[in-house]
Each structure stands twice: as structure tokens, then as C-alpha cells.
Scaffold this active site. Structure first.
Site, PDB file in Angstrom:
ATOM      1  CG  HIS A  56      -6.394   0.773   7.617  1.00 54.18           C
ATOM      2  ND1 HIS A  56      -6.995   1.909   8.111  1.00 54.18           N
ATOM      3  CD2 HIS A  56      -7.270  -0.236   7.871  1.00 54.18           C
ATOM      4  CE1 HIS A  56      -8.160   1.599   8.638  1.00 54.18           C
ATOM      5  NE2 HIS A  56      -8.348   0.304   8.512  1.00 54.18           N
ATOM      6  CD  GLU A  58      -4.266   4.386   4.095  1.00 55.80           C
ATOM      7  OE1 GLU A  58      -5.047   4.749   3.207  1.00 55.80           O
ATOM      8  OE2 GLU A  58      -4.506   3.414   4.854  1.00 55.80           O
ATOM      9  CB  CYS A  86      -8.618   6.047   9.268  1.00 55.96           C
ATOM     10  SG  CYS A  86      -7.340   4.935   9.914  1.00 55.96           S
ATOM     11  CB  CYS A  89      -3.621   5.540   8.599  1.00 56.11           C
ATOM     12  SG  CYS A  89      -4.144   3.811   8.503  1.00 56.11           S
TER      13      CYS A  89
END
Length: 159
Positions: A56, A58, A86, A89
Site C-alpha cells: 500500500h 501509505e 487501512c 497502514c
């Protein structure tokens, strides 16, 4: 908090990165790390298509910041993202000591849209950043970008 024009500009770039990810066959998420003076330090997009579901943007930002910024600079920085972090993250963001998060669409909105389109829930609970990392200042969603983010996610879901 009302989002500023600067916030909206950086969020628009995060959404542009999400579009780039989708156009490359990935899930449509993008994020931008900005310092206290408004300079972009790092940006990335989702890279999970090859099977590593932890790629991801992030999380990549948190890793980059930990290796390149001192704690004060991290704390004063803002992460702009197309979709709210999420839990994985959000935890990484908190552990590295990054500052404010600004998102275009909330995790609750995204989960509701995905359910509406018949997409099965993921393996991790949908939790807002404020639950996972309660000390992080969080702003969003950005009403002016919600439709665009929804369209990208819908295109991905129906692909």
C-alpha cells in the site's frame, strides 16, 4: 476541520496516483507525503497486483519516512491519500510518528461502496484511523473528490 485549497491540491494528486495504479492493473489508491512547508517529499501508488497485499502507498510512505526523515520532520508532515488508511497502514503511520492524515474517501464509505457492488469484504476489519491510531489528527472526506474516487473503485470492482 475544513480542507484548504492546499489540502485539495495534494488530495487531487493522490487521486491521480490512484488512477495511475488502476491504469496499470492495480487497485486504485495513491498517497502523497508533504512536509510542513508544503513540499512533496514522497509519493506512491498501490502495487499489490503481483500478490504482496502489503504494498500500500501509505505503508511505503511510512517506511520511506522512517529511513529518510528525523522525528520532528515526520511529526510535522501530512499524508494525503485517496482512501483512508487501512489498519495496517494506520498503525505504521503511528509507529513512525507521522503527523496529520487527510483522505478523499473514508474507509467506511469505501466498504459501503464495495458491498453495494457485491465485492466480498477483505480479510482485515474496516476501522477508522482514529480507532487504530487515536493520536493522529485526521481530516476527510473531501466531498469534491468522493465521486471521482468512487468511480475509480467501481471500475476496479467491476473489472
Amino acid at each position: 476541520m475544513t480542507l484548504s485549497e492546499t489540502d485539495l491540491t495534494h488530495l487531487a494528486r493522490a487521486v491521480e496516483l490512484a488512477r495511475e495504479a488502476l491504469d496499470d492493473g492495480d487497485e486504485p489508491y495513491g498517497s502523497v507525503l508533504v512536509d510542513a512547508h508544503g513540499s512533496v517529499l514522497f509519493e506512491d501508488r498501490n502495487r499489490v497486483k503481483d500478490g504482496d497485499q502489503t504494498r500500500h502507498p501509505e505503508l511505503e510512505i511510512a517506511r520511506w519516512a522512517a529511513g529518510h526523515l528525523d522525528p520532528g520532520t515526520r511529526a510535522a508532515a501530512t499524508v494525503y491519500t485517496s482512501g483512508e488508511h487501512c489498519p495496517m497502514c494506520a498503525a505504521a503511520h503511528a509507529w513512525v510518528g507521522l503527523g496529520r492524515i487527510v483522505y478523499a474517501a473514508s474507509s467506511e464509505q469505501i466498504a459501503a461502496w464495495r458491498a453495494e457492488w457485491g465485492v466480498p469484504a477483505g480479510p482485515v476489519a474496516v476501522l477508522p484511523v482514529s480507532v487504530v491510531a487515536p493520536g493522529i489528527p485526521v481530516d476527510g472526506p473531501a466531498a469534491t473528490l468522493e465521486d471521482e474516487v468512487r468511480a475509480l473503485l467501481r471500475r476496479d470492482a467491476l473489472a
